[in-house]
Every structure is written in C-alpha cells, then in structure tokens.
Motif scaffolding. Structure first.
Motif, PDB file in Angstrom:
ATOM      1  N   UNK A 118      -0.812   4.178  -1.783  1.00  0.00           N
ATOM      2  CA  UNK A 118      -1.585   3.682  -2.925  1.00  0.00           C
ATOM      3  C   UNK A 118      -3.054   3.572  -2.505  1.00  0.00           C
ATOM      4  N   UNK A 119      -3.849   4.564  -2.889  1.00  0.00           N
ATOM      5  CA  UNK A 119      -5.256   4.602  -2.501  1.00  0.00           C
ATOM      6  C   UNK A 119      -5.993   3.351  -2.962  1.00  0.00           C
ATOM      7  N   UNK A 120      -5.784   2.962  -4.210  1.00  0.00           N
ATOM      8  CA  UNK A 120      -6.511   1.812  -4.758  1.00  0.00           C
ATOM      9  C   UNK A 120      -6.177   0.537  -3.998  1.00  0.00           C
ATOM     10  N   UNK A 160       0.821  -1.211   0.000  1.00  0.00           N
ATOM     11  CA  UNK A 160       0.000   0.000   0.000  1.00  0.00           C
ATOM     12  C   UNK A 160       0.859   1.267   0.000  1.00  0.00           C
ATOM     13  N   UNK A 161       2.153   1.088  -0.141  1.00  0.00           N
ATOM     14  CA  UNK A 161       3.069   2.204  -0.342  1.00  0.00           C
ATOM     15  C   UNK A 161       3.959   1.903  -1.533  1.00  0.00           C
ATOM     16  N   UNK A 162       4.337   2.920  -2.289  1.00  0.00           N
ATOM     17  CA  UNK A 162       5.184   2.711  -3.474  1.00  0.00           C
ATOM     18  C   UNK A 162       6.069   3.937  -3.677  1.00  0.00           C
ATOM     19  N   UNK A 163       7.091   3.778  -4.474  1.00  0.00           N
ATOM     20  CA  UNK A 163       8.072   4.836  -4.670  1.00  0.00           C
ATOM     21  C   UNK A 163       7.837   5.582  -5.984  1.00  0.00           C
ATOM     22  N   UNK A 164       8.022   6.872  -5.901  1.00  0.00           N
ATOM     23  CA  UNK A 164       8.187   7.725  -7.078  1.00  0.00           C
ATOM     24  C   UNK A 164       9.544   8.381  -6.898  1.00  0.00           C
ATOM     25  N   UNK A 165      10.519   7.930  -7.693  1.00  0.00           N
ATOM     26  CA  UNK A 165      11.920   8.257  -7.428  1.00  0.00           C
ATOM     27  C   UNK A 165      12.223   7.809  -6.002  1.00  0.00           C
ATOM     28  N   UNK A 166      12.695   8.671  -5.117  1.00  0.00           N
ATOM     29  CA  UNK A 166      13.023   8.234  -3.761  1.00  0.00           C
ATOM     30  C   UNK A 166      11.920   8.539  -2.746  1.00  0.00           C
ATOM     31  N   UNK A 167      10.876   9.238  -3.164  1.00  0.00           N
ATOM     32  CA  UNK A 167       9.759   9.529  -2.276  1.00  0.00           C
ATOM     33  C   UNK A 167       8.818   8.325  -2.216  1.00  0.00           C
TER      34      UNK A 167
END
Length: 405
Positions: free
Chosen positions: A159-161, A148-155
C-alpha cells in the motif's frame, strides 16, 4: 551459495581518495558517506540467459567502485542476489521443456565463469532468492500486520499511500518520474497497474499466491512466492547494515525496482535503504537496448569461447563511462585489443623510477565518478613513449582497473 574465485589484488602504497559518484536520487555528484565498513548491494541476474555484454557492463561498473573503496582503505561488504524464481525464468523453462531449477543453476554457473574470467571481485554474499523464502515471507506478513500490505484475492500488495504516511519514503523521490511515466514503466517492467481491486494502480506485488503449475512455498500469508521488489529489500537487510553505502544496478532498475525496494525497506525498518543509489548505463546493439526480451544479445561466453582475451573485453567496457548509454560494435573490441597490445608491448623493467605520478593520477581520475575512459587515456599517454612500465604502475593498472599485464 558460493560465488567465484577472488582475483589477487595487488596492494598499493598509501590510500586513494574516497570516490564520488553520480547519485540518482539527488541528480548530483556525491562523495560517498562511509561509517566503518562500506556496504554495496547490487541487484543480480535472473538466471535464464546469462551473461550478455549489458550484464558485464553493470557488474564491471560496481567492480570498479569496489576496487576503489578497497584502495581508499575501507573494508567492503558486497552483496548480490540471483532472482532464481521469477516469471521470465519459468516461461523460458516451460518453453524449452526444462526444469526451472536446473535452468537456473546452469545459467548461474555460466554467470560465475564469466565473472571470474573478467576478474570481477566476487560478492561476499551471493544469495539466491529461493534460499531466503522464509525471511521474505515473514517480511510480507509484517507489512500486512502493520497495514502497509493488503490482499487482492489471495495475492498481497504494498500500500503505497499507507507506507508514505508511516515511513521515511516518498514515491518519486528516487526516480523523479511523473505518474503517467510510472504507470507505463510499471506495465512494461513486471507490474500490473490494470488489476481490479488494487488501492492504487502502482501498488506493487508483495506475494503471489500459489498458481497451478508454478513453484510455491508455505508462508504466514499463504502458499505462493515473493514479488520482485520485496526480495532485494529483505536480502539487503539480512546480510548488510542499512542504510547501505550504495544500492546499485542498471538504469532500467531505477523504476520500479529500486523505487519500491526502498519503500519496502523503509516500511519494514523505519530507515532508508541506502545513502546513495548509483546506476550504470544501458548497452545497445543493432539500434536497440540489449535485452533478453528483444533477443539482441552479445554473450560474454560466446566471445570468450571464440578466443577473445577477457582483458580486452574488460577494456572494451572500461572505455565507456559507466553512466553513459552506448551501442556495442565489433570496433569496441578491435580498439580494446589494440590498446591491450600497446600496453603489453612495453618492457617490464623499472626505467620510469617509482611510477608514483601515474598511480596518483589514476587514483584521482577514477575517484571522480569512476572515470575509466580518462584513466585509460592516462595509461595510453604513459606508454606512448615506449619506455617500460614500473612494477608499481603495473600493480596499479591491475588493482584499480583489473588488467594484469
């Protein structure tokens, strides 16, 4: 972290009724569901410019609820955070050439003084975010591990869905807003809906990776600092049992802050964060919502240092129902000062027998969605004939409304 001095609360005979409140998610007046200890979490200040009348209005609303729950015979555990690392604080520190830590401590101390002057019952847990970074970052790592969490670059983003598929939380159940309104409020209130790489434009930030010149902490997901919503989600669960009796704050926290705090908590624990969400109305000044970003602020400390009796300031706020939006004017304080003078002018000898009828009426009135304006009107009517207030009546005015005569 220490809070502030606890005011002496008179004990009244018997107990008052369990309060009903307007619950934001259901949109209905609801009697609070309490099993054992009543638990309240109210979102605290970002300490860079405290304390204005809008802050005081919110914390007084939940002080009233706290007092009523105690009067109803419940033990209360109340938690409040301070968001002592966040973009507005860092921006103010940079603009004024201050160390952000010193600015946060200075403004937190000012907040303590103002709350104590206003006889606000202090939280049992007064928690700066920076003291719980390890626990918050561990929660972010858990969300990443469970998908339920994912990375965009290092941030790291939420994940709402995925969260809606795996937990008892549905986006929009708390706020009842449509997607277009959510996107607008997200952009206005600290979100980044236009950032490329996000799975959903509304997915909120869980962890901001280290940036040059910004404070940062080591963590299982890399150096950085937490996002806003995950902070309150984790802090509430660290010090209080969930679901909470009440999660509270001002109405501008309904979305995105409380919506996503609930989502994070459900994803982490599998349990709803709170049984009830309660929100105080916003205070305006000079035609606009009172806010730091607009700069149209009336500060509690300015009024107190100018000679305003803190009891009069408290009465000026209590004269408005906690859920209503209203605009502060000098007349609010003038009316409150006249009311305080009238209440104080009656004698202190118990000519009015026990005073139980007024106490019973105050309890019933306040338990009906914290109706402080109606409660003040009851006391106005009682003192209008000029007979003295009994000791019990004075104790009730102090215990339930925080006005010591």
């Amino acid at each position: 972290m220490r809070a502030w001095h606890h005011p002496d609360l008179p004990r009244l005979p018997g107990t008052g009724p369990i309060p009903t409140v307007h619950e934001t998610a259901s949109g209905a007046k609801t009697k609070l569901s309490i099993s054992g200890t009543a638990t309240i979490y109210v979102c605290g200040i970002t300490p860079y410019d405290a304390t204005h009348i809008g802050h005081a209005n919110t914390y007084l609303a939940f002080d009233t609820l706290n007092r009523l729950l105690r009067d109803a015979g419940y033990q209360v555990q109340y938690a409040q955070n301070t968001t002592d690392v966040d973009d507005p604080l860092l921006e103010r520190a940079a603009a004024t050439g201050r160390d952000w830590r010193e600015l946060a401590e200075e403004q937190t101390e000012l907040f303590r003084r103002d709350m104590e002057a206003l006889s606000i019952v202090p939280p049992d847990h007064f928690i700066p975010v920076t003291e719980r970074i390890d626990e918050i970052s561990a929660a972010v790592a858990q969300l990443v591990e469970q998908g339920t969490g994912y990375r965009v670059e290092d941030d790291v983003y939420f994940d709402i869905a995925a969260a809606q598929e795996s937990s008892p939380w549905v986006l929009g159940e708390g706020s009842h807003l449509d997607a277009e309104t959510m996107l607008a409020l997200s952009a206005e209130r600290g979100g980044d809906p236009d950032r490329p790489g996000k799975r959903d434009p509304l997915d909120p930030l869980l962890w901001r990776a280290e940036r040059p010149g910004e404070p940062s902490w080591p963590s299982p997901v890399g150096p950085g600092r937490p996002g806003w919503h995950i902070e309150c989600s984790v802090l509430a669960q660290l010090v209080l049992d969930v679901p909470l009796t009440v999660k509270g704050g001002a109405q501008d926290l309904i979305f995105p802050h409380h919506e996503f705090s609930a989502g994070h908590s459900a994803a982490l624990s599998g349990s709803p964060l709170s049984c009830a969400y309660v929100h105080a109305g916003l205070v305006g000044y000079q035609g606009e919502k009172m806010s730091k970003s607009l700069g149209n602020l009336v500060f509690v400390r300015t009024l107190l240092d100018g000679g305003t009796d803190p009891r009069a300031l408290r009465l000026a706020l209590l004269a408005h129902h906690y859920r209503e939006g209203w605009e502060w004017t000098d007349a609010d304080l003038e009316h409150a000062e006249a009311r305080l003078a009238a209440w104080s002018s009656v004698g202190s000898f118990p000519e009015n027998a026990s005073g139980k009828p007024l106490v019973d009426s105050l309890r019933e009135t306040l338990a009906d969605d914290l109706d402080t304006p109606a409660a003040l009107a009851l006391i106005d009517e009682r003192v209008a004939d000029g007979t003295s207030l009994s000791p019990l009546e004075r104790d009730a005015i102090d215990a339930l409304l925080g006005i010591r005569l």
